[in-house]
Design an enzyme around this catalytic site. Structure first.
Site, short mmCIF file in Angstrom:
data_model
loop_
_atom_site.label_atom_id
_atom_site.label_comp_id
_atom_site.label_asym_id
_atom_site.label_seq_id
_atom_site.Cartn_x
_atom_site.Cartn_y
_atom_site.Cartn_z
N SER A 3 0.76 -1.13 -0.08
CA SER A 3 0.11 0.08 -0.09
C SER A 3 0.89 1.28 0.06
CB SER A 3 -1.03 -0.05 1.33
OG SER A 3 -1.70 1.33 1.26
N TYR A 10 -1.30 -0.26 10.27
CA TYR A 10 -1.26 -0.98 9.00
C TYR A 10 -0.54 -0.52 8.06
CZ TYR A 10 -3.52 -1.18 4.43
OH TYR A 10 -3.97 -1.26 2.71
P1 NAP Z 1 -11.49 -5.86 0.55
O1 NAP Z 1 -12.27 -5.57 -0.52
O2 NAP Z 1 -11.70 -5.66 1.92
O3 NAP Z 1 -11.35 -7.59 0.35
C1 NAP Z 1 -10.48 -8.04 1.04
C2 NAP Z 1 -10.45 -9.76 0.56
O4 NAP Z 1 -9.48 -10.41 1.81
C3 NAP Z 1 -11.66 -10.32 0.94
O5 NAP Z 1 -11.83 -11.23 -0.18
C4 NAP Z 1 -11.66 -11.26 2.26
O6 NAP Z 1 -12.08 -12.33 2.32
C5 NAP Z 1 -10.18 -11.44 2.27
N1 NAP Z 1 -9.58 -11.70 3.78
C6 NAP Z 1 -9.79 -10.74 4.74
N2 NAP Z 1 -9.12 -11.48 5.71
C7 NAP Z 1 -8.65 -12.54 5.33
C8 NAP Z 1 -8.08 -13.71 5.90
N3 NAP Z 1 -7.65 -13.61 7.34
N4 NAP Z 1 -7.68 -14.62 5.25
C9 NAP Z 1 -8.03 -14.80 3.94
N5 NAP Z 1 -8.63 -13.67 3.41
C10 NAP Z 1 -9.09 -12.87 3.98
O7 NAP Z 1 -9.86 -5.36 0.15
P2 NAP Z 1 -9.14 -4.77 -1.07
O8 NAP Z 1 -9.53 -3.23 -0.95
O9 NAP Z 1 -9.59 -5.43 -2.42
O10 NAP Z 1 -7.66 -4.81 -0.49
C11 NAP Z 1 -6.92 -6.15 -1.02
C12 NAP Z 1 -5.41 -5.59 -0.81
O11 NAP Z 1 -5.04 -4.41 -1.30
C13 NAP Z 1 -4.90 -5.57 0.67
O12 NAP Z 1 -3.90 -6.26 0.99
C14 NAP Z 1 -5.33 -4.21 0.96
O13 NAP Z 1 -4.26 -3.69 2.19
C15 NAP Z 1 -4.51 -3.62 -0.01
N6 NAP Z 1 -4.70 -2.19 -0.47
C16 NAP Z 1 -5.86 -1.70 -0.43
C17 NAP Z 1 -6.26 -0.39 -0.90
C18 NAP Z 1 -7.71 0.17 -1.20
O14 NAP Z 1 -7.84 1.54 -0.99
N7 NAP Z 1 -8.68 -0.68 -1.41
C19 NAP Z 1 -5.20 0.60 -0.91
C20 NAP Z 1 -3.93 0.11 -0.54
C21 NAP Z 1 -3.84 -1.33 -0.38
P3 NAP Z 1 -13.69 -12.49 2.73
O15 NAP Z 1 -14.57 -11.77 1.39
O16 NAP Z 1 -14.17 -14.01 2.68
O17 NAP Z 1 -14.18 -11.64 3.87
#
Ligand code: NAP
Length: 255
Positions: free
Chosen positions: A150, A164
């Site tokens: 991130s 985080y």
């Molecule tokens: P999201 O929409 O909240 O989705 C998170 C996913 O991770 C879901 O499929 C969830 O599964 C899964 N998950 C959560 N805890 C888990 C665990 N303990 N074991 C296995 N799976 C787990 O997240 P996102 O925004 O797509 O983020 C994806 C990645 O990008 C993350 O690493 C996040 O830190 C990074 N990121 C995101 C952003 C942003 O603005 N969105 C920015 C920078 C970095 P379930 O659906 O089954 O709960």
């Protein structure tokens, strides 16, 4: 390996943690379009993961939805065993599963939240990488690991989720060190650091309107769509990125 040999793209499935929603789901479709079978890991939402798996199959690739909590070492071991017995060889891993915990200042962030964030974002990614590496080596594969970081690792996320940001900085150091440790085997380890992206992560952190609040500070003036992040991850996994390892690439609209 011969110092002048460029490894061919290894045939095999890509395992994506947290692929039921958001960036992980978009990445599943991007790698399927690139010709890979996909292991769609999820933690709780079986219906969402099943939908992603169906979408991958509609693109002509095999897909396997496997539930496993990457905060639990025993579940990670089972995830990789099941993935291999269902899909065959695993040629790539995307450590995408990530959590922030509730938005707020550091002094109001309880230990349990910090521990959960590090268990998922750092220890989970490390343990998944170890399982993937063992399989790359067993099959002599020049596999690829992409760790989803991130921009928070650079900004520190003051007032939102400092813990985080620290977990993602730890992940970046892991990317660098592991990449250098395994490079001689032709295995690549890369990071991809998204900026703020339109997924459910902001609502899960307790601020569904965060996208509107942060958009003005992004040079491109808007948040990313998940497929824009997924395209960069799929590129890092592909032979087009064959000379990239040990670095974390930002996909963050200019931040
Ligand atoms: P999201 O929409 O909240 O989705 C998170 C996913 O991770 C879901 O499929 C969830 O599964 C899964 N998950 C959560 N805890 C888990 C665990 N303990 N074991 C296995 N799976 C787990 O997240 P996102 O925004 O797509 O983020 C994806 C990645 O990008 C993350 O690493 C996040 O830190 C990074 N990121 C995101 C952003 C942003 O603005 N969105 C920015 C920078 C970095 P379930 O659906 O089954 O709960």
């Amino acid at each position: 390996m011969n110092g002048q040999t460029r490894p061919a793209e290894p045939a095999g499935a890509i395992l994506i943690t947290g692929a039921g929603r958001g960036i992980g789901a978009a990445t599943a479709l991007a790698v399927a379009r690139a010709g890979h079978d996909v292991i769609v890991n999820y933690a709780r939402d079986a219906a969402a993961a099943a939908t992603v798996a169906d979408q991958v199959r509609a693109l002509g690739r095999r897909a396997f939805a496997i539930r496993a909590d990457v905060a639990r070492p025993d579940e990670i071991r089972r995830l990789f065993q099941e993935a291999e017995s269902e899909a065959g060889r695993i040629a790539g891993l995307v450590n995408n599963a990530g959590v922030t915990g509730p938005i707020g200042p550091f002094d109001r962030t309880p230990d349990e939240v910090i521990e959960q964030v590090f268990d998922v974002n750092v220890l989970g990614a490390m343990r998944c990488a170890r399982e993937a590496l063992a399989r790359f080596r067993r099959h002599g594969l020049a596999g690829v690991i992409v760790n989803v970081s991130s921009v928070a690792a650079r900004t520190g996320s003051p007032g939102e989720y400092v813990h985080y940001a620290a977990s993602k900085a730890a992940l970046d150091a892991f990317t660098l060190g592991l990449a250098r440790e395994v490079a001689a085997e032709g295995i690549r380890v890369c990071g991809l650091a998204p900026g703020s992206t339109l997924t459910g992560i902001h609502a899960a952190a307790g601020e569904p309107d965060r996208p509107a609040r942060v958009a003005p500070r992004i040079p491109l003036g808007r948040l990313a769509q998940p497929d824009e992040i997924a395209a960069a991850i799929a590129w890092l996994l592909s032979p087009a990125a064959s000379y990239i390892t040990g670095t974390t690439v930002a996909c963050a609209g200019g931040l």
